[in-house]
Write a protein that holds these residues in place. Sequence first.
Motif, PDB file in Angstrom:
ATOM      1  N   LEU A   4       1.156  46.575  56.009  1.00 55.41           N
ATOM      2  CA  LEU A   4       1.707  47.917  55.935  1.00 55.41           C
ATOM      3  C   LEU A   4       0.546  48.893  55.788  1.00 55.41           C
ATOM      4  O   LEU A   4      -0.316  48.701  54.930  1.00 55.41           O
ATOM      5  CB  LEU A   4       2.651  48.063  54.745  1.00 55.41           C
ATOM      6  CG  LEU A   4       3.809  47.068  54.631  1.00 55.41           C
ATOM      7  CD1 LEU A   4       4.613  47.337  53.366  1.00 55.41           C
ATOM      8  CD2 LEU A   4       4.709  47.154  55.857  1.00 55.41           C
ATOM      9  N   GLU A   6      -0.365  52.926  55.289  1.00 57.38           N
ATOM     10  CA  GLU A   6       0.116  54.259  54.957  1.00 57.38           C
ATOM     11  C   GLU A   6      -0.852  55.319  55.465  1.00 57.38           C
ATOM     12  O   GLU A   6      -2.056  55.074  55.603  1.00 57.38           O
ATOM     13  CB  GLU A   6       0.279  54.429  53.438  1.00 57.38           C
ATOM     14  CG  GLU A   6       1.191  53.410  52.785  1.00 57.38           C
ATOM     15  CD  GLU A   6       0.422  52.371  52.010  1.00 57.38           C
ATOM     16  OE1 GLU A   6       0.963  51.863  51.011  1.00 57.38           O
ATOM     17  OE2 GLU A   6      -0.733  52.071  52.398  1.00 57.38           O
ATOM     18  N   SER A  21       3.534  58.517  56.093  1.00 61.70           N
ATOM     19  CA  SER A  21       4.049  57.594  57.091  1.00 61.70           C
ATOM     20  C   SER A  21       3.538  56.201  56.795  1.00 61.70           C
ATOM     21  O   SER A  21       2.452  56.023  56.241  1.00 61.70           O
ATOM     22  CB  SER A  21       3.628  58.018  58.505  1.00 61.70           C
ATOM     23  OG  SER A  21       4.188  59.265  58.853  1.00 61.70           O
ATOM     24  N   CYS A  22       4.320  55.215  57.185  1.00 58.04           N
ATOM     25  CA  CYS A  22       3.961  53.819  56.983  1.00 58.04           C
ATOM     26  C   CYS A  22       4.393  53.029  58.204  1.00 58.04           C
ATOM     27  O   CYS A  22       5.538  53.161  58.657  1.00 58.04           O
ATOM     28  CB  CYS A  22       4.631  53.269  55.724  1.00 58.04           C
ATOM     29  SG  CYS A  22       4.390  51.498  55.462  1.00 58.04           S
ATOM     30  N   TRP A  36       9.301  53.727  49.556  1.00 51.61           N
ATOM     31  CA  TRP A  36       8.108  54.238  48.914  1.00 51.61           C
ATOM     32  C   TRP A  36       8.208  54.117  47.409  1.00 51.61           C
ATOM     33  O   TRP A  36       9.249  54.427  46.820  1.00 51.61           O
ATOM     34  CB  TRP A  36       7.883  55.712  49.282  1.00 51.61           C
ATOM     35  CG  TRP A  36       7.600  55.907  50.729  1.00 51.61           C
ATOM     36  CD1 TRP A  36       8.494  56.149  51.723  1.00 51.61           C
ATOM     37  CD2 TRP A  36       6.307  55.869  51.349  1.00 51.61           C
ATOM     38  NE1 TRP A  36       7.855  56.269  52.925  1.00 51.61           N
ATOM     39  CE2 TRP A  36       6.508  56.100  52.727  1.00 51.61           C
ATOM     40  CE3 TRP A  36       5.018  55.665  50.880  1.00 51.61           C
ATOM     41  CZ2 TRP A  36       5.455  56.134  53.641  1.00 51.61           C
ATOM     42  CZ3 TRP A  36       3.967  55.695  51.783  1.00 51.61           C
ATOM     43  CH2 TRP A  36       4.194  55.930  53.144  1.00 51.61           C
ATOM     44  N   THR A  77       8.666  51.640  61.276  1.00 43.19           N
ATOM     45  CA  THR A  77       7.977  52.689  60.540  1.00 43.19           C
ATOM     46  C   THR A  77       8.936  53.392  59.593  1.00 43.19           C
ATOM     47  O   THR A  77      10.149  53.415  59.809  1.00 43.19           O
ATOM     48  CB  THR A  77       7.351  53.732  61.480  1.00 43.19           C
ATOM     49  OG1 THR A  77       8.381  54.348  62.265  1.00 43.19           O
ATOM     50  CG2 THR A  77       6.333  53.084  62.402  1.00 43.19           C
ATOM     51  N   TYR A  94       2.860  54.048  47.468  1.00 50.80           N
ATOM     52  CA  TYR A  94       2.795  52.758  48.131  1.00 50.80           C
ATOM     53  C   TYR A  94       3.999  52.542  49.025  1.00 50.80           C
ATOM     54  O   TYR A  94       5.138  52.737  48.599  1.00 50.80           O
ATOM     55  CB  TYR A  94       2.754  51.619  47.113  1.00 50.80           C
ATOM     56  CG  TYR A  94       1.538  51.616  46.217  1.00 50.80           C
ATOM     57  CD1 TYR A  94       0.394  50.916  46.589  1.00 50.80           C
ATOM     58  CD2 TYR A  94       1.543  52.290  45.005  1.00 50.80           C
ATOM     59  CE1 TYR A  94      -0.718  50.902  45.769  1.00 50.80           C
ATOM     60  CE2 TYR A  94       0.434  52.281  44.174  1.00 50.80           C
ATOM     61  CZ  TYR A  94      -0.691  51.585  44.561  1.00 50.80           C
ATOM     62  OH  TYR A  94      -1.793  51.566  43.741  1.00 50.80           O
ATOM     63  N   CYS A  95       3.739  52.127  50.225  1.00 54.37           N
ATOM     64  CA  CYS A  95       4.802  51.694  51.112  1.00 54.37           C
ATOM     65  C   CYS A  95       5.212  50.272  50.751  1.00 54.37           C
ATOM     66  O   CYS A  95       4.373  49.442  50.381  1.00 54.37           O
ATOM     67  CB  CYS A  95       4.321  51.753  52.561  1.00 54.37           C
ATOM     68  SG  CYS A  95       5.555  51.277  53.794  1.00 54.37           S
ATOM     69  N   GLY A 114       1.793  48.150  50.956  1.00 57.15           N
ATOM     70  CA  GLY A 114       0.617  48.788  51.503  1.00 57.15           C
ATOM     71  C   GLY A 114      -0.445  48.968  50.442  1.00 57.15           C
ATOM     72  O   GLY A 114      -0.236  48.690  49.258  1.00 57.15           O
ATOM     73  N   THR A 117      -1.703  55.372  49.191  1.00 54.12           N
ATOM     74  CA  THR A 117      -2.348  56.606  49.601  1.00 54.12           C
ATOM     75  C   THR A 117      -2.202  57.626  48.480  1.00 54.12           C
ATOM     76  O   THR A 117      -1.135  57.765  47.884  1.00 54.12           O
ATOM     77  CB  THR A 117      -1.753  57.134  50.928  1.00 54.12           C
ATOM     78  OG1 THR A 117      -2.475  58.285  51.361  1.00 54.12           O
ATOM     79  CG2 THR A 117      -0.278  57.488  50.793  1.00 54.12           C
TER      80      THR A 117
END
Length: 123
Positions: A4, A6, A21-22, A36, A77, A94-95, A114, A117
Motif C-alpha cells: 500500500l 500513500e 490517496s492510497c 485510513w 485505490t 496510514y492506509c 502503508g 504519510t
Amino acid sequence: QVQLVESGGGLVQAGGSLRLSCAASGSIFSINAMGWYRQAPGKQRELVAVMTSGGSTNYADSVKGRFTISRDNAKNTVSLQMNSLKPEDTAVYYCNAEVTVVAHYSNYDARFWGQGTQVTVSS
C-alpha cells in the motif's frame, strides 16, 4: 505480497484541505475493505474512515462532516478528502486494507498497512 502506497500528505493551515490517496498492488484477489487510520504522538492509532467493497462507510466522530472517503474498487485505490482541517488532525495517516491474497493452493485473508504519510495542520 501486497503493498500500500500513500500520497498527498503535507503541511496546511487550519481550515484548509488535503486529499490523501492510497494504491494497493500485489497478489490481490479482492479487497474487502480499505480505509485510513491515524496516529498522533503519544496517542493510540485510531480509525479515521473505512469503506467496504459494497460501499458501506464508517467515520470517526471527530471527522464526520469534514472528511470524505472514496474508493475505486477496480483500481484498488482509496482516497480521503479532508476539509476544514484542525490542528488536532495532525498525525501520521496510514492506509489499511483487508485483502484476500492470491496463493497457489488456497487464497487467504490478511490485513496490510502503508508506511504512513504525515499530515500537519498549523494554527
